[in-house]
Design a protein around this motif. Structure first.
Motif, PDB file in Angstrom:
ATOM      1  N   ALA A 251      18.414  56.559  77.894  1.00  0.00           N
ATOM      2  CA  ALA A 251      17.051  56.606  76.800  1.00  0.00           C
ATOM      3  C   ALA A 251      15.451  57.011  77.075  1.00  0.00           C
ATOM      4  CB  ALA A 251      17.097  55.755  75.087  1.00  0.00           C
ATOM      5  N   PRO A 252      15.154  55.727  77.987  1.00  0.00           N
ATOM      6  CA  PRO A 252      13.499  55.496  78.026  1.00  0.00           C
ATOM      7  C   PRO A 252      13.867  56.920  79.182  1.00  0.00           C
ATOM      8  CG  PRO A 252      14.840  53.418  78.344  1.00  0.00           C
ATOM      9  CD  PRO A 252      16.129  54.366  78.257  1.00  0.00           C
ATOM     10  N   HIS A 253      14.215  57.628  80.169  1.00  0.00           N
ATOM     11  CA  HIS A 253      13.922  58.419  81.077  1.00  0.00           C
ATOM     12  C   HIS A 253      13.915  59.463  80.023  1.00  0.00           C
ATOM     13  CE1 HIS A 253      15.034  56.171  84.874  1.00  0.00           C
ATOM     14  NE2 HIS A 253      16.071  55.317  83.310  1.00  0.00           N
ATOM     15  N   PHE A 254      14.276  59.740  78.877  1.00  0.00           N
ATOM     16  CA  PHE A 254      14.430  61.059  78.246  1.00  0.00           C
ATOM     17  C   PHE A 254      13.153  60.821  77.178  1.00  0.00           C
ATOM     18  CE2 PHE A 254      18.841  61.698  79.882  1.00  0.00           C
ATOM     19  CZ  PHE A 254      18.801  63.032  80.096  1.00  0.00           C
ATOM     20  N   VAL A 255      12.775  60.165  76.898  1.00  0.00           N
ATOM     21  CA  VAL A 255      12.084  60.201  76.793  1.00  0.00           C
ATOM     22  C   VAL A 255      10.251  60.239  77.416  1.00  0.00           C
ATOM     23  CG1 VAL A 255      10.376  58.341  74.883  1.00  0.00           C
ATOM     24  CG2 VAL A 255      12.533  57.896  74.767  1.00  0.00           C
ATOM     25  N   ARG A 256      10.083  58.955  78.756  1.00  0.00           N
ATOM     26  CA  ARG A 256       9.305  60.051  78.949  1.00  0.00           C
ATOM     27  C   ARG A 256       9.212  61.461  79.543  1.00  0.00           C
ATOM     28  NH1 ARG A 256      11.185  54.755  81.395  1.00  0.00           N
ATOM     29  NH2 ARG A 256      12.214  55.332  82.876  1.00  0.00           N
ATOM     30  N   ALA A 257      10.408  61.632  79.464  1.00  0.00           N
ATOM     31  CA  ALA A 257      11.155  63.637  79.959  1.00  0.00           C
ATOM     32  C   ALA A 257      10.020  64.165  78.838  1.00  0.00           C
ATOM     33  CB  ALA A 257      11.955  63.712  80.400  1.00  0.00           C
ATOM     34  N   GLY A 258       9.850  63.399  77.575  1.00  0.00           N
ATOM     35  CA  GLY A 258       9.182  64.308  76.613  1.00  0.00           C
ATOM     36  C   GLY A 258       9.824  64.654  75.803  1.00  0.00           C
ATOM     37  N   CYS A 259      11.376  63.880  75.501  1.00  0.00           N
ATOM     38  CA  CYS A 259      12.334  64.063  73.979  1.00  0.00           C
ATOM     39  C   CYS A 259      11.219  63.575  73.055  1.00  0.00           C
ATOM     40  CB  CYS A 259      13.471  63.867  74.279  1.00  0.00           C
ATOM     41  SG  CYS A 259      14.429  65.038  75.253  1.00  0.00           S
ATOM     42  N   ASP A 260      10.723  64.646  71.945  1.00  0.00           N
ATOM     43  CA  ASP A 260      10.452  63.777  70.804  1.00  0.00           C
ATOM     44  C   ASP A 260      11.623  63.090  69.997  1.00  0.00           C
ATOM     45  OD1 ASP A 260       9.575  66.999  70.836  1.00  0.00           O
ATOM     46  OD2 ASP A 260       7.967  65.485  70.444  1.00  0.00           O
ATOM     47  N   LEU A 261      12.596  62.906  69.559  1.00  0.00           N
ATOM     48  CA  LEU A 261      13.812  62.275  69.078  1.00  0.00           C
ATOM     49  C   LEU A 261      15.155  62.008  70.271  1.00  0.00           C
ATOM     50  CD1 LEU A 261      15.732  61.724  66.642  1.00  0.00           C
ATOM     51  CD2 LEU A 261      15.955  64.369  66.640  1.00  0.00           C
ATOM     52  N   VAL A 262      15.968  60.810  70.306  1.00  0.00           N
ATOM     53  CA  VAL A 262      16.790  60.821  71.270  1.00  0.00           C
ATOM     54  C   VAL A 262      17.631  59.953  70.230  1.00  0.00           C
ATOM     55  CG1 VAL A 262      17.074  59.103  72.786  1.00  0.00           C
ATOM     56  CG2 VAL A 262      15.603  60.070  73.525  1.00  0.00           C
ATOM     57  N   ILE A 263      19.182  60.798  70.188  1.00  0.00           N
ATOM     58  CA  ILE A 263      20.543  60.733  69.606  1.00  0.00           C
ATOM     59  C   ILE A 263      21.500  59.916  70.454  1.00  0.00           C
ATOM     60  CG2 ILE A 263      21.853  61.505  68.188  1.00  0.00           C
ATOM     61  CD1 ILE A 263      19.665  64.258  67.824  1.00  0.00           C
ATOM     62  N   VAL A 264      22.196  58.831  69.774  1.00  0.00           N
ATOM     63  CA  VAL A 264      22.984  58.364  71.141  1.00  0.00           C
ATOM     64  C   VAL A 264      24.141  57.791  70.304  1.00  0.00           C
ATOM     65  CG1 VAL A 264      21.150  56.754  72.243  1.00  0.00           C
ATOM     66  CG2 VAL A 264      22.146  55.664  70.081  1.00  0.00           C
ATOM     67  N   HIS A 265      25.158  57.879  70.544  1.00  0.00           N
ATOM     68  CA  HIS A 265      26.613  58.308  70.236  1.00  0.00           C
ATOM     69  C   HIS A 265      26.639  56.368  69.486  1.00  0.00           C
ATOM     70  CE1 HIS A 265      28.818  61.916  69.690  1.00  0.00           C
ATOM     71  NE2 HIS A 265      27.809  62.177  70.650  1.00  0.00           N
ATOM     72  N   ALA A 266      27.530  55.956  68.003  1.00  0.00           N
ATOM     73  CA  ALA A 266      27.899  55.106  67.802  1.00  0.00           C
ATOM     74  C   ALA A 266      28.607  54.019  68.677  1.00  0.00           C
ATOM     75  CB  ALA A 266      27.986  55.228  66.226  1.00  0.00           C
ATOM     76  N   GLU A 267      29.664  55.186  68.691  1.00  0.00           N
ATOM     77  CA  GLU A 267      30.944  54.787  69.585  1.00  0.00           C
ATOM     78  C   GLU A 267      30.051  54.486  71.278  1.00  0.00           C
ATOM     79  OE1 GLU A 267      31.205  58.483  67.333  1.00  0.00           O
ATOM     80  OE2 GLU A 267      30.308  57.828  68.903  1.00  0.00           O
TER      81      GLU A 267
END
Length: 230
Positions: free
Chosen positions: A80-96
């Motif tokens: 997640a931190p890598h994709f936020v730094r890359a410029g993603c405003d929203l990060v979706i993770v799988h509950a599983e």
């Protein structure tokens, strides 16, 4: 950019021309997309392997279109931190994939991004019951994750409706997204069940009249169903 009434159309970059992703982002913005989704697959949580954060960061430099990362990975806390730094405003993770979902969502928000939870077709709705205060979006998968071009699962419509009811009872402005097999036909059913954000990949990218026409068709079809349920 928003289609009104909470209606959001999000093309999947999985279906884009992988040799010209920056140009694809610009074209989708011009076509009326509200944001784009990066399908991040690690070859472990799902069989396929797709883009990393460097690709997303390179495309971030050429467009202001909002980015969301759908992390179909075994270790979302690391990714997640890598994709936020890359410029993603929203990060979706799988509950599983989350050992401690509450902690994972807290971590994403602490990075300054919005946090979403994805539920595979078999995952119960009550999985999200105690993390809604940390959740900006719930994604109901209308296919099993891992590949583009799959057929929409109508059996997920009662689940979409159940998530809609949970969100409405909670009272916070949480988006309800669907992903998998979304076309001009299936979007009507998903919207009638309660979804407001729609991922479209293969159908949108292959539309004979082009992306702008595809997005307009999806928006019009969903708006009809949303209007009917209001």
């Amino acid at each position: 950019m928003n289609g009104g009434s909470g209606l959001v159309i999000v093309p999947s970059m999985l279906a884009a021309d992988q040799s010209r992703l920056g140009e694809e982002c610009r074209a989708l913005a011009a076509a009326g997309a509200d944001r784009v989704q990066w399908d991040v697959m690690d070859g472990r949580f799902v069989p396929a392997i797709t883009v990393g954060p460097d690709v997303v960061a390179a495309c971030r430099r050429v467009t202001d279109l909002p980015f969301e990362a759908h992390l179909m990975v075994e270790d979302p806390d690391e990714a997640a931190p890598h994709f936020v730094r890359a410029g993603c405003d929203l990060v979706i993770v799988h509950a599983e994939a989350c050992r401690h979902l509450h902690r994972t969502l807290t971590g994403i928000r602490s990075l300054g991004a919005r946090a979403g939870v994805a539920l595979n077709p078999h995952t119960p709705v009550d999985t999200i019951a105690h993390v809604l205060d940390l959740t900006d979006l719930v994604l109901v998968m209308t296919v099993n994750p891992g590949f583009g071009g799959q057929e929409y699962l109508p059996a997920m419509e009662p689940k979409i409706a159940a998530v809609r009811a949970v969100i409405d009872r909670h009272g916070a402005p949480i988006e309800l997204e669907v992903d998998g097999g979304i076309t001009d036909v299936t979007i009507r059913r998903a919207a009638a069940a309660g979804a407001g954000v729609f991922i479209s990949g293969s159908w949108l990218s292959r539309h004979p009249a082009g992306r702008a026409a595809a997005i307009a068709e999806l928006r019009a079809a969903a708006r009809q169903s949303i209007g009917a349920r209001a």
